[in-house]
Design a protein around this motif. Structure first.
Motif, PDB file in Angstrom:
ATOM      1  N   VAL A   1     -35.242  11.715 -50.174  1.00  0.00           N
ATOM      2  CA  VAL A   1     -34.956  10.332 -49.774  1.00  0.00           C
ATOM      3  C   VAL A   1     -34.841  10.215 -48.254  1.00  0.00           C
ATOM      4  O   VAL A   1     -35.396   9.285 -47.640  1.00  0.00           O
ATOM      5  N   LEU A   2     -34.156  11.161 -47.631  1.00  0.00           N
ATOM      6  CA  LEU A   2     -33.977  11.122 -46.168  1.00  0.00           C
ATOM      7  C   LEU A   2     -35.305  11.281 -45.440  1.00  0.00           C
ATOM      8  O   LEU A   2     -35.575  10.573 -44.462  1.00  0.00           O
ATOM      9  N   TRP A   3     -36.151  12.196 -45.911  1.00  0.00           N
ATOM     10  CA  TRP A   3     -37.438  12.403 -45.248  1.00  0.00           C
ATOM     11  C   TRP A   3     -38.364  11.198 -45.434  1.00  0.00           C
ATOM     12  O   TRP A   3     -39.070  10.808 -44.490  1.00  0.00           O
TER      13      TRP A   3
ATOM     14  N   THR B   1     -37.409   8.131 -45.830  1.00  0.00           N
ATOM     15  CA  THR B   1     -36.854   7.083 -44.959  1.00  0.00           C
ATOM     16  C   THR B   1     -37.235   7.330 -43.505  1.00  0.00           C
ATOM     17  O   THR B   1     -37.619   6.389 -42.781  1.00  0.00           O
ATOM     18  N   LEU B   2     -37.153   8.583 -43.061  1.00  0.00           N
ATOM     19  CA  LEU B   2     -37.501   8.913 -41.672  1.00  0.00           C
ATOM     20  C   LEU B   2     -38.970   8.622 -41.399  1.00  0.00           C
ATOM     21  O   LEU B   2     -39.320   8.054 -40.342  1.00  0.00           O
TER      22      LEU B   2
ATOM     23  N   ILE C   1     -40.921   6.455 -42.901  1.00  0.00           N
ATOM     24  CA  ILE C   1     -41.134   4.994 -42.857  1.00  0.00           C
ATOM     25  C   ILE C   1     -40.661   4.429 -41.528  1.00  0.00           C
ATOM     26  O   ILE C   1     -41.317   3.558 -40.923  1.00  0.00           O
ATOM     27  N   ILE C   2     -39.514   4.901 -41.015  1.00  0.00           N
ATOM     28  CA  ILE C   2     -39.001   4.418 -39.721  1.00  0.00           C
ATOM     29  C   ILE C   2     -39.961   4.790 -38.589  1.00  0.00           C
ATOM     30  O   ILE C   2     -40.229   3.972 -37.689  1.00  0.00           O
TER      31      ILE C   2
ATOM     32  N   THR D   1     -45.907  -0.717 -43.270  1.00  0.00           N
ATOM     33  CA  THR D   1     -45.265   0.203 -44.224  1.00  0.00           C
ATOM     34  C   THR D   1     -45.249  -0.338 -45.657  1.00  0.00           C
ATOM     35  O   THR D   1     -44.981   0.419 -46.594  1.00  0.00           O
TER      36      THR D   1
ATOM     37  N   VAL E   1     -45.197   1.879 -49.057  1.00  0.00           N
ATOM     38  CA  VAL E   1     -44.135   1.814 -50.067  1.00  0.00           C
ATOM     39  C   VAL E   1     -44.735   1.524 -51.440  1.00  0.00           C
ATOM     40  O   VAL E   1     -44.335   2.115 -52.461  1.00  0.00           O
TER      41      VAL E   1
END
Length: 269
Positions: free
Chosen positions: A61-63, A65-66, A68-69, A78, A82
Motif C-alpha cells: 500500500v505504501l509503495w 501510494t508513493l 501515485i504521488i 493517475t 488507478v
C-alpha cells in the motif's frame, strides 16, 4: 522561495527534481512506518503468522501510494493507472479465488483462534486426527499420532466441523463393559467403580458414572464414565480397558462372547 517553487512546478527539470525528492523522502518514510509497525506488532497479541502478512500488505500500500504521488508530481494522469490497478486486482483475485479463500480462512483462524499450535484436533468430515504443528495463511499443518504429515487447506477447516480435544482442561473417558445376565449386577457395578477409583489419574472429585446402558442379546452392557486431565486421557483410557477385563476375570464375572456349537453326525452309507 517563490522562484524555486515556480521552477519545481513548471519546468521539466524541476518536476524531475521534485519527483526525486519525493522518492527519497518516501523511501525514508516507508522504512520508518514499517519499523514502527513491526514494533507495534511484536507488542500486540496478534499471532506471529499474521505479522508477515500485515507488514507485506502495508508495504504494498505504501509503495503504490508513493508511486501515485510521484506520477502526480510529474503531471502524469493517475486516474487511468488507478483504474488499471483495480482491473488487474480483480483479474488476479478471480484467478486466485481458491488461494484467496484459503488466505481469508487463515486470517479468520488466526484471529478467532478456534485451534492453536500443539492442540489435538479432528476434522470430522475428513476423519483427520492430529496435532497442530503450524498455522499459516494458506494451510494448517498437522502430524498424526503415527507421525504422518498432514497439510489441510484453511478453507476446509473453516467449512468443516472441527473437534478440539485439547482446549478444555479435562476430558471424560467413556468405556463399556459387557457381562453375563447371570452376573450380580450390584456387585459388578461396585467392582467397576473400584476399578475406576484405583486409577491414579482419574479425578475422584468429579462424578463417576457406572450404569446399565442396554440389555443386549447375550449380555448386559454397562457404561463406565470417569473424568481426567486432558493430557492423561489415553493413560486413563488404556488403564480402564485393561483393568476392567482383569478385575472381572478375577471376580469370576463372565464377559460373554459369541459361541458356536458344531455337531458332527456320522451317517452310514
Amino acid at each position: 522561495m517563490e522562484k524555486i517553487s515556480r521552477f519545481l512546478e513548471t519546468t521539466y527539470g524541476g518536476m524531475i527534481l521534485m519527483a526525486v525528492m519525493i522518492f527519497i523522502v518516501g523511501i525514508i518514510a516507508i522504512r520508518i512506518i514499517l519499523f514502527v509497525a513491526k514494533r507495534l506488532l511484536l507488542k500486540s497479541k496478534l499471532d506471529r503468522a499474521l505479522h508477515a502478512f500485515v507488514l507485506m500488505a502495508l508495504k504494498i500500500v505504501l509503495w503504490v501510494t508513493l508511486i501515485i504521488i510521484i506520477l502526480s508530481s510529474l503531471n502524469v494522469p493517475t486516474v487511468p493507472l488507478v483504474t488499471l490497478l483495480g482491473a488487474a486486482g480483480a483479474a488476479i483475485a478471480l484467478a486466485l479465488r481458491d488461494s484467496l479463500a484459503n488466505v481469508a480462512a487463515g486470517l479468520i483462524i488466526l484471529f478467532s483462534k478456534p485451534i492453536l499450535k500443539g492442540e489435538i484436533i479432528e476434522i470430522e468430515e475428513k476423519s483427520m486426527l492430529g496435532v497442530v504443528d503450524a498455522i499459516d495463511l494458506m494451510a494448517t499443518h498437522l502430524h498424526s499420532f503415527d507421525n504422518k504429515k498432514i497439510t489441510v487447506p484453511n478453507s476446509m477447516i473453516i467449512n468443516s466441523v472441527v473437534l478440539n480435544y485439547s482446549r478444555e482442561g479435562k476430558r471424560r473417558v467413556d468405556c463399556v463393559a459387557a457381562v453375563s445376565y447371570d452376573a450380580d449386577l450390584e456387585r459388578t457395578k461396585q467392582l467397576l467403580r473400584e476399578t475406576v477409583l484405583s486409577c491414579p489419574e482419574v479425578l475422584a472429585s468429579e462424578d463417576i458414572i457406572v450404569g446399565v446402558n442396554s440389555l443386549a442379546e447375550s449380555a448386559v452392557v454397562l457404561d463406565v464414565k470417569a473424568w481426567c486431565r486432558t493430557e492423561d486421557y489415553f493413560v486413563v483410557k488404556y488403564y480402564l480397558e485393561e483393568n476392567i477385563k482383569r478385575n472381572l476375570d478375577d471376580a469370576g464375572i463372565e464377559i460373554p462372547y459369541n459361541k458356536v456349537d458344531v455337531n458332527i453326525k456320522n451317517y452310514k452309507a
